[in-house]
Design an enzyme around this catalytic site. Structure first.
Site, PDB file in Angstrom:
ATOM      1  N   THR A  34      -6.696  10.176   8.347  1.00 23.20           N
ATOM      2  CA  THR A  34      -6.462   8.870   7.727  1.00 23.20           C
ATOM      3  C   THR A  34      -6.256   7.790   8.791  1.00 23.20           C
ATOM      4  OG1 THR A  34      -4.131   9.457   7.565  1.00 23.20           O
ATOM      5  CG2 THR A  34      -5.466   9.772   5.573  1.00 23.20           C
ATOM      6  N   LYS A  65       0.839  -1.210   0.000  1.00 22.62           N
ATOM      7  CA  LYS A  65       0.000   0.000   0.000  1.00 22.62           C
ATOM      8  C   LYS A  65       0.869   1.253   0.000  1.00 22.62           C
ATOM      9  CE  LYS A  65      -1.676  -1.333   3.807  1.00 22.62           C
ATOM     10  NZ  LYS A  65      -2.385  -1.532   5.090  1.00 22.62           N
ATOM     11  N   GLY A  75      -6.830   4.626  10.606  1.00 18.25           N
ATOM     12  CA  GLY A  75      -7.551   3.378  10.317  1.00 18.25           C
ATOM     13  C   GLY A  75      -7.748   3.067   8.843  1.00 18.25           C
ATOM     14  N   THR A  76      -7.047   3.789   7.954  1.00 21.00           N
ATOM     15  CA  THR A  76      -7.223   3.521   6.511  1.00 21.00           C
ATOM     16  C   THR A  76      -6.829   2.082   6.159  1.00 21.00           C
ATOM     17  OG1 THR A  76      -5.067   4.560   6.195  1.00 21.00           O
ATOM     18  CG2 THR A  76      -6.999   5.866   5.606  1.00 21.00           C
ATOM     19  N   GLY A  77      -5.735   1.610   6.764  1.00 18.59           N
ATOM     20  CA  GLY A  77      -5.259   0.261   6.442  1.00 18.59           C
ATOM     21  C   GLY A  77      -6.253  -0.800   6.917  1.00 18.59           C
ATOM     22  N   CYS A  78      -6.774  -0.630   8.138  1.00 16.52           N
ATOM     23  CA  CYS A  78      -7.762  -1.585   8.683  1.00 16.52           C
ATOM     24  C   CYS A  78      -9.006  -1.602   7.803  1.00 16.52           C
ATOM     25  CB  CYS A  78      -8.188  -1.179  10.103  1.00 16.52           C
ATOM     26  SG  CYS A  78      -6.827  -0.955  11.246  1.00 16.52           S
TER      27      CYS A  78
HETATM   28  N1  LIG Z   1      -4.729  10.475   1.359  1.00 14.50           N
HETATM   29  C1  LIG Z   1      -5.159   9.393   0.709  1.00 14.50           C
HETATM   30  N2  LIG Z   1      -5.953   9.526  -0.397  1.00 14.50           N
HETATM   31  C2  LIG Z   1      -6.406   8.435  -1.065  1.00 14.50           C
HETATM   32  N3  LIG Z   1      -6.101   7.167  -0.695  1.00 14.50           N
HETATM   33  C3  LIG Z   1      -5.304   6.975   0.382  1.00 14.50           C
HETATM   34  C4  LIG Z   1      -4.796   8.078   1.138  1.00 14.50           C
HETATM   35  N4  LIG Z   1      -4.052   7.572   2.182  1.00 14.50           N
HETATM   36  C5  LIG Z   1      -4.105   6.236   2.065  1.00 14.50           C
HETATM   37  N5  LIG Z   1      -4.834   5.863   0.981  1.00 14.50           N
HETATM   38  C6  LIG Z   1      -5.148   4.477   0.558  1.00 14.50           C
HETATM   39  O1  LIG Z   1      -5.709   3.837   1.681  1.00 14.50           O
HETATM   40  C7  LIG Z   1      -5.341   2.460   1.696  1.00 14.50           C
HETATM   41  C8  LIG Z   1      -4.641   2.153   3.006  1.00 14.50           C
HETATM   42  O2  LIG Z   1      -3.277   2.542   2.869  1.00 14.50           O
HETATM   43  P1  LIG Z   1      -2.293   3.058   3.990  1.00 14.50           P
HETATM   44  O3  LIG Z   1      -0.928   3.009   3.377  1.00 14.50           O
HETATM   45  O4  LIG Z   1      -2.773   4.349   4.530  1.00 14.50           O
HETATM   46  O5  LIG Z   1      -2.468   1.946   5.081  1.00 14.50           O
HETATM   47  P2  LIG Z   1      -1.867   1.852   6.543  1.00 14.50           P
HETATM   48  O6  LIG Z   1      -0.620   2.650   6.655  1.00 14.50           O
HETATM   49  O7  LIG Z   1      -1.768   0.410   6.841  1.00 14.50           O
HETATM   50  O8  LIG Z   1      -2.977   2.513   7.403  1.00 14.50           O
HETATM   51  P3  LIG Z   1      -3.070   2.634   9.029  1.00 14.50           P
HETATM   52  O9  LIG Z   1      -2.859   4.055   9.310  1.00 14.50           O
HETATM   53  O10 LIG Z   1      -4.458   2.191   9.317  1.00 14.50           O
HETATM   54  O11 LIG Z   1      -2.023   1.755   9.618  1.00 14.50           O
HETATM   55  C9  LIG Z   1      -4.478   2.261   0.443  1.00 14.50           C
HETATM   56  O12 LIG Z   1      -5.294   1.851  -0.628  1.00 14.50           O
HETATM   57  C10 LIG Z   1      -3.920   3.665   0.192  1.00 14.50           C
HETATM   58  O13 LIG Z   1      -3.507   3.854  -1.142  1.00 14.50           O
HETATM   59  C1  LIG Z   2      -6.259  -1.537  17.488  1.00 14.47           C
HETATM   60  C2  LIG Z   2      -5.574  -0.963  16.302  1.00 14.47           C
HETATM   61  N1  LIG Z   2      -5.372  -1.750  15.234  1.00 14.47           N
HETATM   62  C3  LIG Z   2      -4.758  -1.255  14.130  1.00 14.47           C
HETATM   63  C4  LIG Z   2      -4.326   0.067  14.089  1.00 14.47           C
HETATM   64  C5  LIG Z   2      -3.590   0.610  12.865  1.00 14.47           C
HETATM   65  O1  LIG Z   2      -4.265   1.608  12.267  1.00 14.47           O
HETATM   66  C6  LIG Z   2      -4.571   0.853  15.247  1.00 14.47           C
HETATM   67  N2  LIG Z   2      -4.189   2.171  15.285  1.00 14.47           N
HETATM   68  N3  LIG Z   2      -5.191   0.327  16.312  1.00 14.47           N
END
Ligand SMILES: Nc1ncnc2c1ncn2[C@@H]1O[C@H](COP(=O)(O)OP(=O)(O)OP(=O)(O)O)[C@@H](O)[C@H]1O
Ligand SMILES: Cc1ncc(CO)c(N)n1
Length: 276
Positions: free
Chosen positions: A208, A174, A210-213
């Site tokens: 952003t 990602k 929780g975007t990854g979750c």
């Molecule tokens: N500002 C943004 N605009 C559009 N898409 C985004 C943006 N930020 C993240 N994404 C998308 O959101 C999804 C999650 O990616 P991200 O790299 O943010 O995950 P993460 O780092 O695991 O998140 P977390 O903060 O939950 O740990 C991916 O598809 C990424 O391309």
């Molecule tokens: C509980 C939990 N899981 C995953 C993440 C990553 O976004 C977080 N901040 N908190």
């Protein structure tokens, strides 16, 4: 029939990430959400203030209770915290004929707090990645899993191949953390050599959390409904795009995304492009 998904993850008291993000995503997509909690975090949009893990036996018991009673179409893992919990999850899933599994290898929260102990990385690679249908690391997580630094596009492929050598069937790197101001690009690689890039406009926002979750939960929900992996990833990108674009402006730090946005906004979603 109603699709059922299981999330094995930590609780975020702030409601934007972790098990709360997963269940809200499942709900928005019409999937019945079940859960096994691995840890409780005291957390808000400003950071993680405490981590309180659940005993491994308690994690096993939750997974078994769900899998004994429901026909689970797909499972995702998020925060797993310790090697003990990872081993318990792997054993439970293996003993139950593991449904399709999405592993979000959560390591560090946005504010820098550790959600996975350093010594647990070996257990993650040895016991859980071999069961994965898809692994969804961000770039820093991919660097840890692949044991290398990632700087160029060629590095993406090398890192993906190293992660796939664990036995995982596919990986998506990602690009949310990249400094590309125009696009948010993610890079998908399958063990048989097929790959594509998925791209949407980057939204300028600090919200952003929780975007990854949310992204991995949406993939899991779509898989539980019978979509192919590629279609699940594409539609999950629409989901996260909608959720980020309609931010709720909650909290004083990195606010949560909007889990209600997808069904309202999907028709007008900014284009999500797959480049094969
Ligand atoms: N500002 C943004 N605009 C559009 N898409 C985004 C943006 N930020 C993240 N994404 C998308 O959101 C999804 C999650 O990616 P991200 O790299 O943010 O995950 P993460 O780092 O695991 O998140 P977390 O903060 O939950 O740990 C991916 O598809 C990424 O391309
Ligand atoms: C509980 C939990 N899981 C995953 C993440 C990553 O976004 C977080 N901040 N908190």
């Amino acid at each position: 029939m109603t699709s059922v998904a299981l999330t094995i993850a930590g609780s975020d008291s702030g409601g934007g990430a972790g098990i709360q993000a997963d269940l809200k995503t499942f709900q928005e997509l019409g999937v019945f959400g079940t859960s096994a909690l691995t840890a409780v975090t005291a957390q808000n949009t400003l950071g993680v203030h405490g981590v309180y893990p659940i005993e491994a036996a308690g994690v096993t018991a939750q997974i078994q209770a769900v899998l004994d009673d429901f026909s689970v179409g797909a499972v995702k893992t998020g925060m797993l915290f310790s090697a003990d919990i990872i081993e318990a999850v792997a054993v439970s899933l293996r003993n139950n004929g593991c449904p399709p599994l999405v592993i979000d290898p959560v390591m560090i929260a946005k504010g820098g707090a550790s959600l996975l102990k350093d010594e647990a990385v070996t257990a993650l690679k040895a016991h859980l990645l071999p069961l994965a249908t898809l692994v969804t690391p961000n770039i820093p997580e991919a660097e840890v899993l692949a044991d290398m630094t990632i700087q160029s596009t060629a590095d993406y492929e090398e890192a993906a191949n190293r992660i796939l050598s664990s036995g995982a069937k596919a990986v998506i790197l990602k690009g949310g953390h990249s400094n590309d101001a125009q696009f948010a690009e993610d890079f998908f690689f399958r063990a048989d050599g097929y790959s594509f890039t998925i791209k949407s406009e980057r939204i300028a926002t600090k919200d952003t959390h929780g975007t990854g979750c949310t992204f991995s939960a949406a993939i899991t929900a779509f898989i539980s409904q019978g979509k192919s992996l590629q279609e699940a990833v594409r539609e999950a990108k629409v989901f996260i795009q909608a959720a980020i674009s309609d931010g709720l402006q909650l909290g004083g730090g990195h606010g949560p995304t909007n889990h209600w946005a997808y069904n309202r906004l999907k028709q007008d979603a900014k284009e999500v492009v797959i480049i094969e």
